[in-house]
Enzyme design. Structure first.
Site, PDB file in Angstrom:
ATOM      1  CD  GLU A 284      87.902  -3.948 -30.772  1.00 23.72           C
ATOM      2  OE1 GLU A 284      87.322  -3.887 -31.694  1.00 23.72           O
ATOM      3  OE2 GLU A 284      88.887  -3.054 -30.354  1.00 23.72           O
TER       4      GLU A 284
ATOM      5  CG  ASN B 237      86.332   0.424 -36.288  1.00 22.97           C
ATOM      6  OD1 ASN B 237      86.886   0.612 -37.272  1.00 22.97           O
ATOM      7  ND2 ASN B 237      85.329  -0.426 -36.153  1.00 22.97           N
TER       8      ASN B 237
ATOM      9  CG  HIS C 185      84.673  -5.821 -34.001  1.00 25.97           C
ATOM     10  ND1 HIS C 185      85.812  -4.728 -33.849  1.00 25.97           N
ATOM     11  CD2 HIS C 185      84.266  -5.769 -35.243  1.00 25.97           C
ATOM     12  CE1 HIS C 185      85.536  -3.994 -34.805  1.00 25.97           C
ATOM     13  NE2 HIS C 185      84.768  -4.565 -35.707  1.00 25.97           N
TER      14      HIS C 185
ATOM     15  CB  SER D 150      82.053  -1.258 -36.722  1.00 24.07           C
ATOM     16  OG  SER D 150      82.192  -2.317 -37.682  1.00 24.07           O
TER      17      SER D 150
HETATM   18  N1  CAA Z   1      88.892 -15.805 -48.884  1.00 24.85           N
HETATM   19  C1  CAA Z   1      89.984 -16.507 -49.162  1.00 24.85           C
HETATM   20  N2  CAA Z   1      91.074 -15.743 -49.994  1.00 24.85           N
HETATM   21  C2  CAA Z   1      91.020 -14.819 -49.921  1.00 24.85           C
HETATM   22  C3  CAA Z   1      89.955 -13.846 -49.331  1.00 24.85           C
HETATM   23  C4  CAA Z   1      88.895 -14.398 -48.652  1.00 24.85           C
HETATM   24  N3  CAA Z   1      88.014 -13.858 -48.162  1.00 24.85           N
HETATM   25  N4  CAA Z   1      90.356 -12.571 -49.574  1.00 24.85           N
HETATM   26  C5  CAA Z   1      91.513 -12.499 -50.164  1.00 24.85           C
HETATM   27  N5  CAA Z   1      91.822 -13.885 -50.360  1.00 24.85           N
HETATM   28  C6  CAA Z   1      93.205 -14.242 -50.946  1.00 24.85           C
HETATM   29  C7  CAA Z   1      93.221 -13.583 -52.499  1.00 24.85           C
HETATM   30  O1  CAA Z   1      92.369 -13.709 -53.374  1.00 24.85           O
HETATM   31  C8  CAA Z   1      94.722 -13.704 -52.570  1.00 24.85           C
HETATM   32  O2  CAA Z   1      94.997 -14.934 -53.370  1.00 24.85           O
HETATM   33  P1  CAA Z   1      96.185 -15.096 -54.376  1.00 24.85           P
HETATM   34  O3  CAA Z   1      97.084 -15.185 -53.769  1.00 24.85           O
HETATM   35  O4  CAA Z   1      95.788 -16.384 -55.232  1.00 24.85           O
HETATM   36  O5  CAA Z   1      95.703 -14.074 -55.510  1.00 24.85           O
HETATM   37  C9  CAA Z   1      95.413 -13.983 -51.486  1.00 24.85           C
HETATM   38  O6  CAA Z   1      93.995 -14.009 -50.551  1.00 24.85           O
HETATM   39  C10 CAA Z   1      96.173 -12.650 -50.553  1.00 24.85           C
HETATM   40  O7  CAA Z   1      95.522 -11.455 -51.253  1.00 24.85           O
HETATM   41  P2  CAA Z   1      96.325 -10.405 -51.850  1.00 24.85           P
HETATM   42  O8  CAA Z   1      97.078 -10.768 -52.912  1.00 24.85           O
HETATM   43  O9  CAA Z   1      95.169  -9.244 -51.813  1.00 24.85           O
HETATM   44  O10 CAA Z   1      97.415 -10.027 -50.555  1.00 24.85           O
HETATM   45  P3  CAA Z   1      97.560  -9.132 -49.433  1.00 24.85           P
HETATM   46  O11 CAA Z   1      98.807  -9.630 -48.978  1.00 24.85           O
HETATM   47  O12 CAA Z   1      97.191  -7.683 -49.749  1.00 24.85           O
HETATM   48  O13 CAA Z   1      96.385  -9.570 -48.329  1.00 24.85           O
HETATM   49  C11 CAA Z   1      94.759  -8.498 -47.025  1.00 24.85           C
HETATM   50  C12 CAA Z   1      95.174  -9.366 -48.485  1.00 24.85           C
HETATM   51  C13 CAA Z   1      94.877  -9.649 -45.916  1.00 24.85           C
HETATM   52  C14 CAA Z   1      93.306  -8.265 -47.249  1.00 24.85           C
HETATM   53  C15 CAA Z   1      95.789  -7.421 -46.893  1.00 24.85           C
HETATM   54  O14 CAA Z   1      95.556  -6.564 -48.033  1.00 24.85           O
HETATM   55  C16 CAA Z   1      95.334  -6.613 -45.490  1.00 24.85           C
HETATM   56  O15 CAA Z   1      95.575  -7.046 -44.484  1.00 24.85           O
HETATM   57  N6  CAA Z   1      94.490  -5.510 -45.803  1.00 24.85           N
HETATM   58  C17 CAA Z   1      93.894  -4.737 -44.533  1.00 24.85           C
HETATM   59  C18 CAA Z   1      93.031  -5.424 -44.032  1.00 24.85           C
HETATM   60  C19 CAA Z   1      92.239  -4.462 -42.786  1.00 24.85           C
HETATM   61  O16 CAA Z   1      92.832  -3.554 -42.272  1.00 24.85           O
HETATM   62  N7  CAA Z   1      91.221  -5.135 -42.249  1.00 24.85           N
HETATM   63  C20 CAA Z   1      90.727  -4.652 -41.228  1.00 24.85           C
HETATM   64  C21 CAA Z   1      89.620  -3.570 -41.471  1.00 24.85           C
HETATM   65  S1  CAA Z   1      88.748  -2.724 -40.222  1.00 24.85           S
HETATM   66  C22 CAA Z   1      87.709  -4.065 -39.784  1.00 24.85           C
HETATM   67  O17 CAA Z   1      87.586  -5.011 -40.173  1.00 24.85           O
HETATM   68  C23 CAA Z   1      86.938  -3.680 -38.400  1.00 24.85           C
HETATM   69  C24 CAA Z   1      85.652  -2.673 -38.766  1.00 24.85           C
HETATM   70  O18 CAA Z   1      84.927  -2.859 -37.864  1.00 24.85           O
HETATM   71  C25 CAA Z   1      85.621  -1.660 -39.691  1.00 24.85           C
HETATM   72  P1  NAD Z   2      77.106  -5.691 -45.403  1.00 28.34           P
HETATM   73  O1  NAD Z   2      76.044  -4.816 -45.954  1.00 28.34           O
HETATM   74  O2  NAD Z   2      78.004  -6.528 -46.429  1.00 28.34           O
HETATM   75  O3  NAD Z   2      76.028  -6.901 -44.733  1.00 28.34           O
HETATM   76  C1  NAD Z   2      74.891  -6.903 -44.189  1.00 28.34           C
HETATM   77  C2  NAD Z   2      73.927  -7.857 -44.249  1.00 28.34           C
HETATM   78  O4  NAD Z   2      72.852  -7.882 -43.231  1.00 28.34           O
HETATM   79  C3  NAD Z   2      73.230  -7.763 -45.777  1.00 28.34           C
HETATM   80  O5  NAD Z   2      73.228  -9.160 -46.312  1.00 28.34           O
HETATM   81  C4  NAD Z   2      71.646  -7.421 -45.233  1.00 28.34           C
HETATM   82  O6  NAD Z   2      70.694  -8.101 -46.046  1.00 28.34           O
HETATM   83  C5  NAD Z   2      71.510  -8.143 -43.994  1.00 28.34           C
HETATM   84  N1  NAD Z   2      70.616  -7.345 -43.051  1.00 28.34           N
HETATM   85  C6  NAD Z   2      70.311  -6.247 -43.004  1.00 28.34           C
HETATM   86  N2  NAD Z   2      69.310  -6.027 -41.920  1.00 28.34           N
HETATM   87  C7  NAD Z   2      69.079  -7.289 -41.480  1.00 28.34           C
HETATM   88  C8  NAD Z   2      68.165  -7.830 -40.379  1.00 28.34           C
HETATM   89  N3  NAD Z   2      67.294  -6.929 -39.757  1.00 28.34           N
HETATM   90  N4  NAD Z   2      68.060  -9.172 -40.412  1.00 28.34           N
HETATM   91  C9  NAD Z   2      68.916 -10.017 -41.193  1.00 28.34           C
HETATM   92  N5  NAD Z   2      69.601  -9.458 -42.137  1.00 28.34           N
HETATM   93  C10 NAD Z   2      69.770  -8.259 -42.110  1.00 28.34           C
HETATM   94  O7  NAD Z   2      77.554  -5.506 -44.039  1.00 28.34           O
HETATM   95  P2  NAD Z   2      79.068  -5.922 -43.476  1.00 28.34           P
HETATM   96  O8  NAD Z   2      80.332  -5.105 -44.031  1.00 28.34           O
HETATM   97  O9  NAD Z   2      79.015  -7.330 -43.510  1.00 28.34           O
HETATM   98  O10 NAD Z   2      78.736  -5.429 -41.770  1.00 28.34           O
HETATM   99  C11 NAD Z   2      77.796  -6.116 -41.047  1.00 28.34           C
HETATM  100  C12 NAD Z   2      78.376  -5.536 -39.477  1.00 28.34           C
HETATM  101  O11 NAD Z   2      79.726  -6.048 -39.235  1.00 28.34           O
HETATM  102  C13 NAD Z   2      78.046  -4.065 -39.248  1.00 28.34           C
HETATM  103  O12 NAD Z   2      77.608  -3.966 -37.807  1.00 28.34           O
HETATM  104  C14 NAD Z   2      79.453  -3.622 -39.369  1.00 28.34           C
HETATM  105  O13 NAD Z   2      79.694  -2.545 -38.697  1.00 28.34           O
HETATM  106  C15 NAD Z   2      80.351  -4.880 -38.805  1.00 28.34           C
HETATM  107  N6  NAD Z   2      81.729  -4.921 -39.360  1.00 28.34           N
HETATM  108  C16 NAD Z   2      82.006  -4.757 -40.629  1.00 28.34           C
HETATM  109  C17 NAD Z   2      83.298  -4.505 -41.007  1.00 28.34           C
HETATM  110  C18 NAD Z   2      83.913  -4.326 -42.203  1.00 28.34           C
HETATM  111  O14 NAD Z   2      84.885  -4.081 -42.890  1.00 28.34           O
HETATM  112  N7  NAD Z   2      82.760  -4.180 -43.376  1.00 28.34           N
HETATM  113  C19 NAD Z   2      84.356  -5.127 -40.177  1.00 28.34           C
HETATM  114  C20 NAD Z   2      84.094  -5.757 -38.655  1.00 28.34           C
HETATM  115  C21 NAD Z   2      82.854  -5.514 -38.463  1.00 28.34           C
END
Ligand code: CAA
Ligand code: NAD
Length: 279
Positions: free
Chosen positions: A148, A186, A136, A115
């Site tokens: 990304e 992020n 990403h 991330s």
């Molecule tokens: N696989 C299959 N189906 C899935 C699923 C998955 N992994 N996750 C959810 N669904 C299904 C749900 O069960 C739901 O099914 P039903 O309609 O049968 O109930 C359907 O998809 C839609 O889900 P929701 O009803 O919750 O509807 P929603 O319109 O809220 O969509 C969402 C869900 C797309 C997750 C939406 O809430 C969303 O866009 N949330 C924000 C997500 C976001 O910002 N993601 C980025 C996070 S940051 C990141 O990823 C980067 C990082 O490094 C941290």
């Molecule tokens: P998570 O905690 O759900 O899963 C991490 C997995 O990695 C676990 O199953 C753990 O057992 C395994 N693991 C840890 N150390 C390990 C090793 N040395 N060798 C093999 N497996 C190992 O975490 P996550 O949310 O899936 O995040 C994973 C990566 O993706 C992170 O770098 C996170 O920043 C990035 N990411 C997370 C998100 C999010 O929304 N959670 C979105 C984009 C990117």
């Protein structure tokens, strides 16, 4: 194409699933069999839902049939592309990439789903910096459109082209950026989530009100605290630490409440409790 994924958590499982849905042969690694079993269970649930809605080309069994689950890194030797999705910790990722650099065939490409951790530092640790890139994916991977793509300092044009084409074959839209802390996604998202946590700490409003204001007022699909719980508070804290240290500006200081919740083991959805409680 043989597609490797390291880490069977929420991101690794999703990446492996979408790769297998796209017709690739996929090998997934985690440290213990029980983590692989849990990951496989989540993938089965997701494939079941997509199948019910007619969103899968192949039946779930055919997709699962293209997936191999393993605790041995040696099974990655003949991969064309390996995407790492383990815990957001620079030292642990570097050690993994050092090993992968020795195991994966010389022409194989290595990618991180990190991330925020510098792609260039991970690329150096792998010993193959021209064949290294940030790939990403967004959470939840089966539903989100974006990948990304982050070029490290020495990433080659061939590597970038291959990874962009692979993302497109997976039905995603790749968008590129350069290697700066938090990249684009992020750098912009996480300070907003951190500020929402700061609002909780200062008693500005209850979590439900903060989320409601951002959902209804800004048309965000999830409120910031729901989203932080969904991402994982440990991951949110790790990202804020990288932004704070990497950009050297106190505006990126992690909220003390975020730090305290992670210390208490309240990691959000994956631990059963964060700003909200989960079954
Ligand atoms: N696989 C299959 N189906 C899935 C699923 C998955 N992994 N996750 C959810 N669904 C299904 C749900 O069960 C739901 O099914 P039903 O309609 O049968 O109930 C359907 O998809 C839609 O889900 P929701 O009803 O919750 O509807 P929603 O319109 O809220 O969509 C969402 C869900 C797309 C997750 C939406 O809430 C969303 O866009 N949330 C924000 C997500 C976001 O910002 N993601 C980025 C996070 S940051 C990141 O990823 C980067 C990082 O490094 C941290
Ligand atoms: P998570 O905690 O759900 O899963 C991490 C997995 O990695 C676990 O199953 C753990 O057992 C395994 N693991 C840890 N150390 C390990 C090793 N040395 N060798 C093999 N497996 C190992 O975490 P996550 O949310 O899936 O995040 C994973 C990566 O993706 C992170 O770098 C996170 O920043 C990035 N990411 C997370 C998100 C999010 O929304 N959670 C979105 C984009 C990117």
């Amino acid at each position: 194409m043989k597609f490797g994924v390291i880490g069977a958590g929420q991101m690794g499982g999703g990446i492996a699933q979408v790769a297998a849905q796209s017709g690739f042969d996929v090998v997934v690694h985690d440290q213990k069999q029980e983590f692989l079993d849990r990951g496989r269970g989540v993938i089965e649930g997701s494939l079941g839902k997509l199948h019910e809605k007619g969103k899968l080309t192949d039946p779930p069994e055919a997709v699962l049939g293209r997936m191999q689950f393993t605790t041995s890194l040696q099974d990655f030797a003949d991969c064309d592309l390996v995407v790492e999705a383990i815990v957001e910790n620079e030292a642990i990722k570097k050690e993994l990439f050092r090993q992968l650099g020795e195991i994966v065939k010389p022409e194989g490409i290595l990618a991180s789903n990190t991330s925020s951790i510098p792609i260039t530092a991970l690329a150096t640790a792998s010993g193959r910096p021209t064949q290294f890139i940030g790939m990403h994916f967004m959470n939840p991977v089966p539903l989100m459109q974006l990948v990304e793509v982050i070029r490290g300092y020495q990433t080659s044009d061939d590597t970038a082209r291959f990874v962009n084409e692979t993302a497109e074959k997976m039905g995603k839209t790749p968008l590129s950026c350069n290697d700066y802390p938090g990249f684009v996604s992020n750098r912009i998202l996480m300070p907003m989530l951190n500020e929402a946590i700061q609002c909780v700490m200062e008693g500005v409003a209850e979590p439900e009100a903060i989320d409601g204001i951002m959902k209804m007022g800004m048309n965000h699909p999830m409120g910031p605290l729901t989203l932080a719980d969904f991402i994982g508070l440990d991951t949110c804290l790790a990202i804020m630490e990288v932004l704070h240290q990497g950009l050297g500006d106190d505006k990126y200081r992690p909220s003390p409440l975020l730090r305290k919740m992670v210390q208490a083991g309240l990691l959000g959805r994956k631990s059963g409790e964060g700003f909200y409680k989960y079954n």
